[in-house]
Scaffold this active site. Sequence first.
Site, PDB file in Angstrom:
ATOM      1  N   GLY A  10      -4.442  24.184  11.808  1.00 55.53           N
ATOM      2  CA  GLY A  10      -4.311  24.542  13.211  1.00 55.53           C
ATOM      3  C   GLY A  10      -4.684  23.436  14.170  1.00 55.53           C
ATOM      4  N   ASN A  11      -5.552  22.499  13.725  1.00 55.24           N
ATOM      5  CA  ASN A  11      -5.951  21.410  14.624  1.00 55.24           C
ATOM      6  C   ASN A  11      -4.816  20.427  14.879  1.00 55.24           C
ATOM      7  OD1 ASN A  11      -6.257  20.610  11.849  1.00 55.24           O
ATOM      8  ND2 ASN A  11      -7.363  18.804  12.527  1.00 55.24           N
ATOM      9  N   LYS A 126      -4.840  40.727   6.794  1.00 55.08           N
ATOM     10  CA  LYS A 126      -4.583  39.613   7.717  1.00 55.08           C
ATOM     11  C   LYS A 126      -4.361  40.137   9.127  1.00 55.08           C
ATOM     12  CE  LYS A 126      -3.718  35.141   8.229  1.00 55.08           C
ATOM     13  NZ  LYS A 126      -4.698  34.110   7.903  1.00 55.08           N
ATOM     14  N   LYS A 210      -0.657  29.632   4.292  1.00 51.89           N
ATOM     15  CA  LYS A 210       0.159  28.411   4.320  1.00 51.89           C
ATOM     16  C   LYS A 210      -0.309  27.393   3.283  1.00 51.89           C
ATOM     17  CE  LYS A 210      -2.748  25.612   6.790  1.00 51.89           C
ATOM     18  NZ  LYS A 210      -3.304  24.314   6.353  1.00 51.89           N
ATOM     19  N   LYS A 272      -8.235  27.067   1.029  1.00 52.01           N
ATOM     20  CA  LYS A 272      -7.798  25.676   0.909  1.00 52.01           C
ATOM     21  C   LYS A 272      -8.200  25.119  -0.463  1.00 52.01           C
ATOM     22  CE  LYS A 272      -8.562  24.982   5.863  1.00 52.01           C
ATOM     23  NZ  LYS A 272      -7.239  25.489   6.218  1.00 52.01           N
TER      24      LYS A 272
END
Length: 310
Positions: A10-11, A126, A210, A272
């Site tokens: 997102g960054n 989610k 993602k 992640k």
Amino acid sequence: MSRIVVALGGNALGKTPVEQLKLVQNTAKSLVDLIAKGNEVIIAHGNGPQVGMINLAMQTAATSEANTPEMPFPECGAMSQGYIGFHLQNAIGEELKNQQIDKHVATVVTQVVVDRDDEAFQNPTKPIGSFYSEEEAKTLVKEKGYSVKEDSGRGFRRVVPSPKPIDVVEKDIVQTLIEAGHVPITVGGGGIPVIKDGNKLIGVPAVIDKDFASSKIAELIEADYLFILTAVDHVSIHFNTPEQIDLERISVNQIEAHIKEGHFAEGSMLPKVEAAIKFAKSKAGRVAVIASLEKAKDALEGNSGTTITL
């Protein structure tokens, strides 16, 4: 030369079109630095704020006097892929020209196959879209059949399943673009979740993580590296305490031990790390790197980030 799938966090993107246009300029520079080294680069990205914004806009329009038809969630995901891809294509294309690199960038609207029997469909977790009062949430459950959950004392939100990806429909198209020397943008927002029904693909209201989708496409196209780019330079244990230790090079077995010890937050670093492990395990010699966007080039050279190998 290496084949690298880069998963942008997102960054790397903004929460509004104006913010995103500004941020992707810096994102493009980091990505083209990798391309300039002679690497084949495939780009994946999240879409959390963007798909929520689109979904909310469509819901608002549907309840207004304009009486616009409500847009299903898979279609909102497809819109976000196009909108984010448009900005990335332009920024990366400009930077490629600035560095006199003769390559083109293409966004692939990507469908990702999930298992209709995935346990996630029985337990939606989610959150998406707006916050609602308890009364509004009950109305949504009754009238639209939504699943809703209370969110950290801030109100109720719609929740959708987050199934694991099992295949990427457009993988051969992505492969063709790579072999032709182009830069594909794919599995945006984790991809549009679809289930197979004979020869038909049916979109389902769900969100695929993602990083897991990036790991899957990296596996399918025989990538050498999976880069998961985030806001921190390293994966750490005892994070944000005086005992914090940044992990630099670590084996799958070692980092799995850290998972069992509960070092990584479920909604943050854990997915992640799990996606990185999945890719590193998929074939000997594959390398997963979790690093900051700004230091992507340093991470490729082993001078930053957390490198995970079998």
